[in-house]
Design a protein around this motif. Structure first.
Motif, PDB file in Angstrom:
ATOM      1  N   PRO A 173      -5.111 -59.962 -21.872  1.00  0.00           N
ATOM      2  CA  PRO A 173      -5.480 -60.649 -23.123  1.00  0.00           C
ATOM      3  C   PRO A 173      -6.238 -59.796 -24.124  1.00  0.00           C
ATOM      4  O   PRO A 173      -6.283 -60.146 -25.304  1.00  0.00           O
ATOM      5  CB  PRO A 173      -6.350 -61.821 -22.632  1.00  0.00           C
ATOM      6  CG  PRO A 173      -6.869 -61.386 -21.308  1.00  0.00           C
ATOM      7  CD  PRO A 173      -5.813 -60.519 -20.700  1.00  0.00           C
ATOM      8  N   ASP A 174      -6.827 -58.691 -23.681  1.00  0.00           N
ATOM      9  CA  ASP A 174      -7.677 -57.890 -24.572  1.00  0.00           C
ATOM     10  C   ASP A 174      -6.913 -56.745 -25.219  1.00  0.00           C
ATOM     11  O   ASP A 174      -7.300 -55.580 -25.140  1.00  0.00           O
ATOM     12  CB  ASP A 174      -8.883 -57.355 -23.800  1.00  0.00           C
ATOM     13  CG  ASP A 174      -9.758 -58.479 -23.280  1.00  0.00           C
ATOM     14  OD1 ASP A 174      -9.935 -59.474 -24.005  1.00  0.00           O
ATOM     15  OD2 ASP A 174     -10.255 -58.371 -22.141  1.00  0.00           O
ATOM     16  N   VAL A 175      -5.792 -57.086 -25.861  1.00  0.00           N
ATOM     17  CA  VAL A 175      -5.040 -56.092 -26.629  1.00  0.00           C
ATOM     18  C   VAL A 175      -4.802 -56.645 -28.029  1.00  0.00           C
ATOM     19  O   VAL A 175      -4.872 -57.856 -28.263  1.00  0.00           O
ATOM     20  CB  VAL A 175      -3.691 -55.729 -25.960  1.00  0.00           C
ATOM     21  CG1 VAL A 175      -3.895 -55.112 -24.590  1.00  0.00           C
ATOM     22  CG2 VAL A 175      -2.780 -56.945 -25.878  1.00  0.00           C
ATOM     23  N   ASP A 176      -4.520 -55.742 -28.947  1.00  0.00           N
ATOM     24  CA  ASP A 176      -4.172 -56.103 -30.317  1.00  0.00           C
ATOM     25  C   ASP A 176      -2.655 -56.087 -30.399  1.00  0.00           C
ATOM     26  O   ASP A 176      -2.032 -55.019 -30.438  1.00  0.00           O
ATOM     27  CB  ASP A 176      -4.797 -55.088 -31.279  1.00  0.00           C
ATOM     28  CG  ASP A 176      -4.426 -55.347 -32.725  1.00  0.00           C
ATOM     29  OD1 ASP A 176      -3.866 -56.421 -33.021  1.00  0.00           O
ATOM     30  OD2 ASP A 176      -4.681 -54.467 -33.566  1.00  0.00           O
ATOM     31  N   ALA A 177      -2.042 -57.269 -30.392  1.00  0.00           N
ATOM     32  CA  ALA A 177      -0.587 -57.386 -30.285  1.00  0.00           C
ATOM     33  C   ALA A 177       0.028 -57.762 -31.627  1.00  0.00           C
ATOM     34  O   ALA A 177      -0.397 -58.732 -32.272  1.00  0.00           O
ATOM     35  CB  ALA A 177      -0.217 -58.416 -29.236  1.00  0.00           C
ATOM     36  N   VAL A 178       1.058 -57.000 -32.014  1.00  0.00           N
ATOM     37  CA  VAL A 178       1.778 -57.230 -33.260  1.00  0.00           C
ATOM     38  C   VAL A 178       3.272 -57.263 -32.948  1.00  0.00           C
ATOM     39  O   VAL A 178       3.783 -56.387 -32.233  1.00  0.00           O
ATOM     40  CB  VAL A 178       1.502 -56.111 -34.288  1.00  0.00           C
ATOM     41  CG1 VAL A 178       2.238 -56.402 -35.597  1.00  0.00           C
ATOM     42  CG2 VAL A 178       0.011 -55.938 -34.523  1.00  0.00           C
ATOM     43  N   GLY A 179       3.972 -58.254 -33.480  1.00  0.00           N
ATOM     44  CA  GLY A 179       5.417 -58.319 -33.327  1.00  0.00           C
ATOM     45  C   GLY A 179       6.083 -58.360 -34.685  1.00  0.00           C
ATOM     46  O   GLY A 179       5.602 -59.046 -35.597  1.00  0.00           O
ATOM     47  N   ILE A 180       7.176 -57.617 -34.847  1.00  0.00           N
ATOM     48  CA  ILE A 180       7.925 -57.666 -36.110  1.00  0.00           C
ATOM     49  C   ILE A 180       9.379 -58.022 -35.833  1.00  0.00           C
ATOM     50  O   ILE A 180       9.943 -57.673 -34.782  1.00  0.00           O
ATOM     51  CB  ILE A 180       7.834 -56.333 -36.905  1.00  0.00           C
ATOM     52  CG1 ILE A 180       8.555 -55.184 -36.174  1.00  0.00           C
ATOM     53  CG2 ILE A 180       6.387 -55.978 -37.200  1.00  0.00           C
ATOM     54  CD1 ILE A 180       9.941 -54.876 -36.666  1.00  0.00           C
ATOM     55  N   ASP A 181       9.961 -58.740 -36.788  1.00  0.00           N
ATOM     56  CA  ASP A 181      11.373 -59.112 -36.708  1.00  0.00           C
ATOM     57  C   ASP A 181      11.805 -59.521 -38.112  1.00  0.00           C
ATOM     58  O   ASP A 181      11.005 -60.087 -38.864  1.00  0.00           O
ATOM     59  CB  ASP A 181      11.562 -60.282 -35.735  1.00  0.00           C
ATOM     60  CG  ASP A 181      12.995 -60.402 -35.246  1.00  0.00           C
ATOM     61  OD1 ASP A 181      13.260 -60.028 -34.082  1.00  0.00           O
ATOM     62  OD2 ASP A 181      13.857 -60.852 -36.028  1.00  0.00           O
ATOM     63  N   PRO A 182      13.050 -59.249 -38.505  1.00  0.00           N
ATOM     64  CA  PRO A 182      13.513 -59.682 -39.830  1.00  0.00           C
ATOM     65  C   PRO A 182      13.904 -61.156 -39.886  1.00  0.00           C
ATOM     66  O   PRO A 182      14.127 -61.695 -40.976  1.00  0.00           O
ATOM     67  CB  PRO A 182      14.726 -58.790 -40.086  1.00  0.00           C
ATOM     68  CG  PRO A 182      15.258 -58.491 -38.730  1.00  0.00           C
ATOM     69  CD  PRO A 182      14.052 -58.405 -37.832  1.00  0.00           C
TER      70      PRO A 182
END
Length: 225
Positions: free
Chosen positions: A74-83
């Motif tokens: 849980p202690d991560v900086d998570a980013v997701g990208i999608d068009p």
């Protein structure tokens, strides 16, 4: 290349998760059918993500991989990208229900909205084979750009190697052919990613049509402008 990628390409086309927008509600059931969750866990095992790291998933779809990551770390900086804005709406909804702090942004993998050398891990699951050669090269160069020195890129994708006589049209598709391991490894090297290697295989629940390969590569020791 510096900053947050090149100018966006508003008219760029993309292949939706299930091939057609109206099939999006079937994406999660289909993912469960082919055993994608188990493969996601295998990808995360290989990525060895640690607390405090920033993790980017390219082509995150409805967000299943990053939710699995946040449940185990849980202690991560998570980013997701999608068009695909429809897929991202589902991803945000599921993250909110689970109270997981995942940030999702509308973007193409070949034009990442992140600064240079800002990410410790980039993940890609079942996405690279959707890209034509030119866009795949652009995507891998963007991955190299955003990775911190020594950061890692972890991929799982279909094995484009024809399984033998009578394999049908699937393995004659140019994008599937480009997913043969030797082609993927060559593309990683051409983009400037270091030490690209195949580091495992897995099978889904559809026999030879769902054979997956894991890859790992590292960002340059010094960031390349």
């Amino acid at each position: 290349m510096t900053g947050q990628g090149s100018a966006s390409r508003p008219h760029q086309h993309y292949l939706p998760a299930m091939g057609r927008q109206w099939l999006l509600p079937l994406y999660d059931p289909f993912s469960r059918l082919v055993g994608a969750g188990r493969v996601h866990q295998q990808l995360l095992d290989r990525a060895e993500i640690r607390p405090g790291q920033r993790v980017l998933e390219i082509g995150c779809g409805t967000g299943n991989l990053l939710r699995a990551l946040l449940r185990r770390q849980p202690d991560v900086d998570a980013v997701g990208i999608d068009p695909d804005q429809g897929a991202l709406r589902l991803a945000r909804r599921k993250a909110a229900r689970a109270k997981l702090p995942i940030r999702y942004e509308v973007a193409f993998a070949g034009d990442l909205p992140l600064p240079d050398a800002s990410v410790d891990r980039v993940l890609s699951a079942f996405m690279l084979h959707h890209l034509a050669d030119e866009e795949r090269g652009r995507t891998l160069r963007e991955v190299r750009r955003v990775l911190r020195p020594g950061g890692q890129f972890h991929v799982v994708d279909i094995d484009g190697t024809a399984p033998g006589h009578g394999s049908g049209r699937l393995h004659n598709d140019p994008r599937v052919v480009a997913s043969r391991p030797e082609r993927v490894l060559a593309a990683l090297a051409e983009a400037g990613l270091i030490g690209g290697t195949e580091n495992g295989r897995s099978r889904g629940r559809l026999g030879r049509l769902a054979s997956f390969v894991f890859y790992r590569a590292t960002g340059p020791a010094e960031h390349r402008k």
